[in-house]
Design an enzyme around this catalytic site. Sequence first.
Site, PDB file in Angstrom:
ATOM      1  N   CYS A 135     -44.350  92.487  72.467  1.00 36.54           N
ATOM      2  CA  CYS A 135     -45.611  92.449  73.181  1.00 36.54           C
ATOM      3  C   CYS A 135     -45.579  91.565  74.659  1.00 36.54           C
ATOM      4  CB  CYS A 135     -46.621  91.612  72.507  1.00 36.54           C
ATOM      5  SG  CYS A 135     -46.499  92.430  70.549  1.00 36.54           S
ATOM      6  N   HIS A 285     -52.266  90.181  76.343  1.00 38.42           N
ATOM      7  CA  HIS A 285     -51.731  91.375  75.169  1.00 38.42           C
ATOM      8  C   HIS A 285     -52.930  91.702  74.249  1.00 38.42           C
ATOM      9  CE1 HIS A 285     -49.986  93.664  71.871  1.00 38.42           C
ATOM     10  NE2 HIS A 285     -49.905  92.386  71.204  1.00 38.42           N
ATOM     11  N   ASN A 314     -53.155  98.646  69.290  1.00 38.95           N
ATOM     12  CA  ASN A 314     -52.282  97.778  69.934  1.00 38.95           C
ATOM     13  C   ASN A 314     -51.257  98.666  70.162  1.00 38.95           C
ATOM     14  OD1 ASN A 314     -50.274  96.192  70.075  1.00 38.95           O
ATOM     15  ND2 ASN A 314     -51.099  94.660  68.580  1.00 38.95           N
TER      16      ASN A 314
END
Length: 363
Positions: A135, A285, A314
């Site tokens: 991430c 993120h 995501n």
Amino acid sequence: MSQTVRSELINITVREEKLLTVAVIKSIASFFPESVLTNDMLIREGGWDWNPEDIFQKTGISVRHIAKEGECASDLGVAAANRLFDNGCCLKEDIDYLIFCTQSPDYFLPTTACIIQQRLGLKTSCGALDINQGCSGFIYGLSLAKGLIETKIASNILLITAETYSKYINPKDRSTRTIFGDGAAATLIGTADGTQESIGPFALGTDGKGAANLIVPAGGKRMPVSKATSVETEDEGGNIRSLNNLYMNGPEIFNFTLKTVPKATQELLEKTGRQLLEIDYFIFHQANKFMLERLRDKMKIPESRFFNNLESGNTVSSTIPVALETALKQDLIQLGDEVMLVGFGVGYSWAACLVKISEKILI
């Protein structure tokens, strides 16, 4: 020579000496697989006693793009890169370094970046490497690109982030299947003349004690795939997975994020002598809606300056460049703005940096 002319020549010389070769973001393009998984489909396939709207309210996600069988991270990355080249930002022969960020490579070896170099038709004098980062990977990639450019090792760097986390997820694991989607982004980092940096400074960090909280336990040399690792078990939350699948300890990841991200952003601000509200826009993120809202609230960032949109789920290392591309398309970021980027998660790993939009970014 008159004193006036001499003074002007001195001033020109000083100005020229102050001009630096700086790294700048030139263009961004994203790509997502065709196949999608909606909240309705999730509930129907899993036989879960959930409401689609409840999933959306908690995660901010209504649709995830899912790579087909045989569709790999390199395929997504190549497609994103071709979209970038199609917008006319540069020619393929201009690229002299390729950085590919993924945690779902095509092979253990060779390096997937080498495969992508060949598929894109980049010149053979082009450097190419993979970074296995999650991430925070996009910002780590920016830090590498900046170093390569400002030490004059390279002039045009193609940074590709691509993930197919769906291939690690057990369909019966609600804790991960509701969140992650597949996708890629290609970013061109090039050069410009300037008196101050356009990318940076950076605040980076690592804490490996959190490694077990977001992990695919089996598949590497520490724990090869076997019949034993393929046995599915059910946890106390009713999630079913094997050691071959992605495991996420949601509460621990959440606690880590709330503790670490504000400290990382403060460290970055201290490096610049700036205050939080002097920053024009914030892109974190895109983990999930709930986490982002808690971070924004804790850090007292105005909602109008904070990106929170998980239209495609995501996508790990691609969430930040995808969000940056989206924000630019929606005119949420203007020429001259200073944007704070913050990545955090698997590792544990985190990274924050400032990006000055010093020229128009092609999207």
